[in-house]
Each structure stands twice: as C-alpha cells, then as structure tokens.
Scaffold this motif. Structure first.
Motif, mmCIF file in Angstrom:
data_model
loop_
_atom_site.group_PDB
_atom_site.id
_atom_site.type_symbol
_atom_site.label_atom_id
_atom_site.label_comp_id
_atom_site.label_asym_id
_atom_site.label_seq_id
_atom_site.Cartn_x
_atom_site.Cartn_y
_atom_site.Cartn_z
ATOM 1 N N LYS A 107 0.845 -1.194 0.000
ATOM 2 C CA LYS A 107 0.000 0.000 0.000
ATOM 3 C C LYS A 107 0.875 1.236 0.000
ATOM 4 C CE LYS A 107 -0.893 -0.499 4.993
ATOM 5 N NZ LYS A 107 -1.986 -0.567 5.984
ATOM 6 N N LEU B 12 0.559 5.902 0.223
ATOM 7 C CA LEU B 12 -0.273 7.030 0.606
ATOM 8 C C LEU B 12 -1.258 7.392 -0.494
ATOM 9 C CD1 LEU B 12 2.269 9.381 2.428
ATOM 10 C CD2 LEU B 12 0.326 8.164 3.450
ATOM 11 N N PHE C 58 -4.838 5.275 2.584
ATOM 12 C CA PHE C 58 -3.857 4.522 1.806
ATOM 13 C C PHE C 58 -4.511 3.859 0.594
ATOM 14 C CE2 PHE C 58 -1.805 4.706 5.938
ATOM 15 C CZ PHE C 58 -0.474 4.913 5.608
#
Length: 238
Positions: free
Chosen positions: A45, A47, A57
């Motif tokens: 993942k 941001l 995320f």
C-alpha cells in the motif's frame, strides 16, 4: 494465465502484461458473462493522494518488475475491470495478497465478527467506484491492515497463498455454499492453523508452526462488493 515460471515474455506477470490481461478480461463483456480475476502474489500500500480512501492509503498489487516499473494501484484496477462492468455481467476477484481487502475499491465492505454476524460498511467516496450496472465481488486474503501467509498444502514443497488453498477447499467440499458460508469456512481453516490444521509459512506463520500458541494469526479473509446483499442467502456461483 501469467506466472513467473513462463519463458514466453508475454506470459510473465510484469506490470504491463498484467495491465494488458486486465483490459483483455473486460473487453467485449456482455450481459450474462462471468469474469474471474485471480491474483496470488505480493501486495502493498501507499499514501492516497486523491482522498478517496477511508484509511488514507491506496492498496496495490506488486508485479514481478515492481521495483523498476512500480506497483498497480487500486484506483487503476477499479477503473479497468470494475467501472466498465455492464448490466447483467458479474466479476469475481480472488486476491491472495497482503493488505488486499479494498484492492478493487468496491463501495461496500462486509464487516464480520468471529460469530459470523456481519454488517455492510459503505466506503463510497468521490469519484464513483461502482460498476456500470454489473455485479462485482472481491474475496481477499486479509484486511487492509493485515498480512497474508503461505502454505505448502497445495503443491508439496512449493508455497502457495493460504487464501487460495482455503478457497479451493471450501468450494470443493461444499457445493452450493453461500457467500457467508464461504467466508466463514475460509476463516475457520486459517484459525485452525494454530492447532496444526494447516501448515503455514511466512514470518507470522513460522511462530505458529513452532507451537507458540499464544501467537495469533491475524489474517482474516474478507468480502467486498459493488452492492449489499444477504450473504447467508445468496449462493456463491462463479
């Protein structure tokens, strides 16, 4: 089918080949079609930059060349195989990877406790992440904040994802099962690994396999969908 063991460069799971395969899957899709996307590999993942994620995320899939070409982000997966899905068509995605619950960015997430009681959580954000009238379901290895583990139960010494193993076992052992029964069955098998029911691999699983029974496997298979429904009434059909 793309695997890292292929010699044909077009059948290796590079970022571009996976992108091409996803576009191929929905190309020419018509009412009555049933589409299946299965991914077993690494997930990660990053941001979220466009503010469409509840947890901040974006979830990702890692192709073989992700270190040089980058990961495939959930926004792209949704735009490629979810939003084009027409009325009367159905998509099932079986995603065996870490941090994978919302990797299709579907609007509704099924929140289920250990007793099997569930509620649907609306994760609708702007822009619209649903289909063009079709049905989309995602069966994923774990929640967005969990990691997934491997097992050698399917192929001897070769490791495969625990979700893939549990999914196959549930569908083969109980024809006609519902989505709720499928989800509960997969979760029970993974929980049973603590007592030796399924030998798992990976950093979390290595502790379990050494009989450190106070170590909890946090992986819990998940379900998300383009619409809400009664998971104990709707039959699972690919």
């Amino acid at each position: 089918m793309l695997t890292e063991d292929e010699t044909n460069p077009l059948k290796i799971p590079t970022k571009e080949n996976i992108r091409l395969a996803l576009r191929w899957l929905v190309q020419g899709c018509q009412p009555g079609d049933s589409l299946v996307f299965h991914f077993s590999g690494h997930g990660s993942k990053q941001l979220d930059n466009d503010m469409d994620e509840v947890d901040g995320f974006d979830e990702t899939l890692c192709p073989l060349d992700y270190e040089t070409r980058g990961m495939i982000v959930d926004d792209e997966i949704n735009a490629t195989i979810v939003r084009p899905l027409p009325q009367g068509a159905t998509l099932h995605a079986i995603i065996d990877a870490c941090y994978s619950q919302t990797v299709l960015d579907l609007p509704f997430v099924c929140r289920m406790n250990r007793e099997g009681y569930y509620t649907w959580e609306d994760q609708t954000r702007s822009p619209y992440k649903g289909t063009s009238g079709g049905l989309a379901f995602c069966i994923s290895a774990c929640d967005d904040n969990q990691t997934s583990v491997d097992t050698t139960a399917l192929a001897g010494n070769a490791s495969t994802g625990a979700l893939t193993y549990c999914f196959i076992q549930a569908v083969q052992n109980e024809p006609g099962l519902t989505y709720g029964r499928l989800l509960n069955s997969m979760r029970q098998v993974i929980r049973g690994a603590k007592t030796g029911g399924l030998r798992l691999n990976g950093p979390i699983a290595s502790l379990v396999n050494k009989a450190l029974f106070n170590t909890e496997i946090t992986q819990e298979p998940q379900l998300s969908s383009s619409e809400t429904f009664d998971i104990y009434a709707k039959q699972f059909i690919l």
